[in-house]
Design a protein around this motif. Structure first.
Motif, short mmCIF file in Angstrom:
data_model
loop_
_atom_site.label_atom_id
_atom_site.label_comp_id
_atom_site.label_asym_id
_atom_site.label_seq_id
_atom_site.Cartn_x
_atom_site.Cartn_y
_atom_site.Cartn_z
N ARG A 44 -5.60 -10.69 34.59
CA ARG A 44 -4.92 -9.59 35.25
C ARG A 44 -5.34 -9.51 36.71
NH1 ARG A 44 -7.94 -4.87 35.93
NH2 ARG A 44 -9.95 -4.82 34.85
N GLY A 76 1.27 -2.04 34.62
CA GLY A 76 0.53 -2.44 35.79
C GLY A 76 0.47 -1.32 36.81
N GLY A 134 -1.34 -5.79 37.43
CA GLY A 134 -0.71 -6.09 36.16
C GLY A 134 -1.29 -7.34 35.55
N SER A 169 -3.00 -2.02 32.18
CA SER A 169 -3.67 -3.32 32.33
C SER A 169 -5.11 -3.15 32.78
CB SER A 169 -2.90 -4.20 33.32
OG SER A 169 -2.82 -3.58 34.60
#
Length: 401
Positions: A271, A249, A255, A293
């Motif tokens: 996310r 992240g 993240g 991510s």
């Protein structure tokens, strides 16, 4: 003054219960298949937040919640029992040092459990609870700062926790007797600034972070926790303290916020990144390398509330598999997004809650193939109380077809 405020709150909840109607408009519907219930508390100043919901063998429900206590920095443990129609039976404000309940409810050897924490020693507790919301037994676990628990078979569960002494995020396989069968620990990095958001999560002086864990269809375990200075999604076979794969992240500002393992090694994933939210109902994640991510192809979810809980479940309706992704909107409604599980295509959306602010806590598939959605409502804009939506299979079919 205490009695006056309690009377006012009780009256408000009664008014809401009377003026609100069942989710379905069919007068012939089974009252246990579709309803909305709001639950009062004799402690008028307690803001009760939702943690998890599970259906019992008698088709009633156990509700797990938390509330702010004056005698500890951590949130207290609240459990309630309701019947199949959502009618309140009884509740328990767990006393003593038993605090910080975490989802999910666990089913081990036919009994229900949940994990909490000791307010003084910080070790995890495994609590057996009966259908009347009474804690039957409590045993200490060999971990500190429990973050999340998930079923893994019939006699053990997956436990995510934090070790502040070694500065590690810990994933454990734990048996019903509290013994640890296997465990791996992943370093979060050195420095107080790395630990600060974790401690703030536990004391709720900061954001509630999306800690979770589970087992993928590939057999690998996964966890969402801090690793190498960053909130990251890790994959592990628990053979050592090195993850097989990492989805990084952006420190604690970005993240993965939700994950559901699907067949074929794919995932439904959501996310966040500096306040923005995204989702993909059919994503392929690299479980054997290091990625970001931000590299996950996903669609922006512009109406999602910043930092709201994201919950995902799979559901089969009339032979078709669906992924359900739920969260809270910016205008404080609970929203459920439905996707085709095979294609990942968007199918439908449903909004729950009206008039007052609502927030999502948990989603459960019920024995009649409907959904039970645990949330919270701000009654009169002042009193946070638990609420339970029950949506029938028929209503869900009407929605997706």
């Amino acid at each position: 003054m205490h009695k006056n405020f309690t009377h006012i709150l009780t009256s408000l909840v009664v008014v809401i219960a009377i003026t609100s109607c069942d989710i379905g408009d069919n007068k012939d519907v089974n009252p246990a298949s579709s309803f909305l219930k709001i639950y009062d508390s004799h402690q008028f100043d307690h803001a009760i937040g939702p943690v998890d919901v599970v259906q019992t063998d008698t088709e009633g429900y156990l509700l797990l919640g938390n509330y702010r206590r004056d005698d500890t920095n951590f949130l207290g443990t609240y459990i309630a029992s309701v019947d199949s129609r959502g009618e309140f039976i009884r509740n328990t404000y767990v006393q003593g040092s038993n605090v910080h309940p975490v989802g999910k409810f666990l089913l081990l050897g036919g009994q229900r459990y949940f994990v909490s924490m000791d307010a003084v020693g910080l070790q995890g507790y495994l609590n057996q609870v009966d259908d009347s919301a009474r804690v039957v037994s409590t045993i200490a676990l060999g971990v500190t700062y429990p973050m999340y628990a998930e079923n893994d078979g019939t006699d053990q569960f997956i436990l995510l926790s934090y070790n502040s002494v070694d500065a590690t995020t810990v994933l454990s396989l734990v048996s019903a007797d509290g013994s640890i069968a296997n465990q791996s620990a992943f370093g979060i990095g050195a420095g107080q600034s790395v630990e600060e958001p974790i401690i703030d999560h536990f004391t709720r002086t900061g954001r509630e972070l999306p800690f979770f864990a589970g087992r993928a269809s590939s057999g690998l375990y996964y966890l969402n926790g801090f690793y190498n200075y960053t909130l990251s999604l890790l994959f592990s076979d628990l053979s050592d303290n090195n993850p097989t794969g990492v989805v990084q992240g952006q420190q604690d500002e970005g993240g993965v916020s939700g994950l559901l393992s699907l067949d074929g090694g794919q995932f439904a994933v959501s996310r966040f990144n500096f306040g923005d939210s995204y989702t993909n109902a059919l994503a392929t994640l690299n479980a054997s390398g290091t990625t970001s991510s931000n590299d996950i192809q996903s669609n922006p979810m512009l109406e999602w509330e910043v930092d709201a809980k994201v919950k995902m479940i799979s559901l089969t309706l009339d032979g078709v598999g669906y992924v359900v992704i739920g969260t809270t909107t910016k205008n404080q409604q609970i929203v459920l997004h439905f996707y085709d599980q095979t294609t990942g295509n968007y199918v439908a959306v449903d909004y729950l809650g009206f008039s007052s602010p609502y927030q999502l806590g948990a989603i459960e598939v019920t024995a009649d193939n409907g959904l039970a959605i645990l949330g919270s409502i701000q009654v009169a804009g002042k009193f946070q109380r638990l609420c339970l939506f029950k949506v029938s299979e028929g209503e869900l079919l009407d929605l997706v077809q």
